[in-house]
Design an enzyme around this catalytic site. Structure first.
Site, PDB file in Angstrom:
ATOM      1  N   TYR A 208       0.830  -1.109   0.129  1.00 36.85           N
ATOM      2  CA  TYR A 208      -0.054   0.055  -0.067  1.00 36.85           C
ATOM      3  C   TYR A 208       0.945   1.328   0.010  1.00 36.85           C
ATOM      4  O   TYR A 208       0.728   2.078  -0.818  1.00 36.85           O
ATOM      5  CB  TYR A 208      -0.999   0.073   1.107  1.00 36.85           C
ATOM      6  CG  TYR A 208      -1.718   1.228   1.446  1.00 36.85           C
ATOM      7  CD1 TYR A 208      -2.585   1.661   0.752  1.00 36.85           C
ATOM      8  CD2 TYR A 208      -1.338   2.019   2.691  1.00 36.85           C
ATOM      9  CE1 TYR A 208      -3.170   2.861   0.758  1.00 36.85           C
ATOM     10  CE2 TYR A 208      -2.124   3.175   2.902  1.00 36.85           C
ATOM     11  CZ  TYR A 208      -2.913   3.680   2.000  1.00 36.85           C
ATOM     12  OH  TYR A 208      -3.633   5.058   2.194  1.00 36.85           O
TER      13      TYR A 208
ATOM     14  N   LYS B 259       1.470   4.317  -2.909  1.00 30.83           N
ATOM     15  CA  LYS B 259       1.125   5.493  -2.772  1.00 30.83           C
ATOM     16  C   LYS B 259       2.431   6.541  -2.944  1.00 30.83           C
ATOM     17  O   LYS B 259       2.283   7.786  -3.473  1.00 30.83           O
ATOM     18  CB  LYS B 259       0.578   5.930  -1.393  1.00 30.83           C
ATOM     19  CG  LYS B 259      -0.796   5.276  -1.039  1.00 30.83           C
ATOM     20  CD  LYS B 259      -1.816   6.209  -1.889  1.00 30.83           C
ATOM     21  CE  LYS B 259      -3.200   5.825  -1.462  1.00 30.83           C
ATOM     22  NZ  LYS B 259      -4.517   6.479  -2.094  1.00 30.83           N
TER      23      LYS B 259
END
Length: 254
Positions: free
Chosen positions: A160, A164
């Site tokens: 994750y 990002k």
């Protein structure tokens, strides 16, 4: 609906969590037209919001689906004729664990949605967005403090966070490549959403520390009045804080 004198927003991932908070807050503004993008635009939350606010238009939005993103932008153009602000909020966070054992499929899933999805969205929207009659179109990317390498915090969520961080680079590139575009990344805080609370539980907390409304208020304080000179190409904190999981500065280190 005519967009004359209005600001037209697209909020992705708008059926719940931060996205719904943003869409519902913007919906109450008399000068806003809000396109609430969601994989399921018939979600009850959006049906109810649109029934209450005729300036809200739920539309189907599937991250990293080129044909769908192009169709969504075409729908916005057909209804409103313009697009002034994109808040790119749609994303996934579904794996927690060390790099040594993280399945490669998890990296692929997160990068496809959170990183490549950002490219697909901008490419689909760029012509309409850059033609905004405001002369100051905004592309605001909802990132995460966990993507910061300058203030590393081990969330055990590398698929994750890395996806990002890669998207944050894209924001720097969009700022550099588009003289009129106001492009910036935003840390929304560790928010009490399904996603945020799952991450909190995985890291030994009962729930995430930031309420949805506090996050939404902070995000919109960065979006409202944003300019190329003061806002673009930067990684903004939703607000500076002094809690154990807060970032104490107005900007987040890249």
């Amino acid at each position: 609906m005519s967009a004359a004198g209005k600001i037209v927003y697209l909020v992705t991932g708008a059926n719940r969590g931060i996205g719904y908070g943003l869409a519902s807050t913007l919906a109450a503004r008399p000068d806003a037209i809000v396109f609430a993008g969601a994989r399921d635009p018939a979600a009850q939350s959006l049906v109810d919001l649109a029934a209450k606010h005729p300036n809200v238009h739920p539309i189907k939005f599937v991250a990293n689906d080129q044909a769908n993103n192009e169709a969504a932008i075409a729908e916005i153009k057909s209804i409103a004729g313009q697009l002034d602000v994109i808040i790119a909020n749609a994303g996934i966070a579904k794996y927690y664990g060390p790099v040594a054992t993280a399945p490669l499929s998890e990296f692929k899933d997160h990068w496809e949605i959170n990183t490549l999805g950002t490219v697909v969205l901008f490419q689909a929207a760029q012509e309409l967005l850059l033609a905004s009659p405001t002369g100051a179109p905004i592309f605001a990317y909802i990132s995460t403090g966990g993507a910061s390498m300058g203030r590393f915090f081990n969330l055990t969520a590398t698929p994750y966070a890395s996806s990002k961080a890669a998207a944050n680079f894209l924001i720097k590139a969009l700022d550099a490549e588009n003289p009129k575009l106001i492009a910036f990344a935003l840390n929304p805080g560790w928010v009490q959403t399904d996603m945020g609370n799952s991450g909190a539980t995985a890291n030994g907390l009962p729930e995430a520390p930031v309420t949805v409304q506090d996050s939404v208020s902070g995000i919109l304080s960065r979006v409202d009045g944003a300019t190329k000179e003061k806002s673009s190409g930067r990684f903004w904190n939703f607000k500076a804080g002094d809690g154990p999981f807060d970032i104490p500065t107005e900007e987040v280190p890249w």
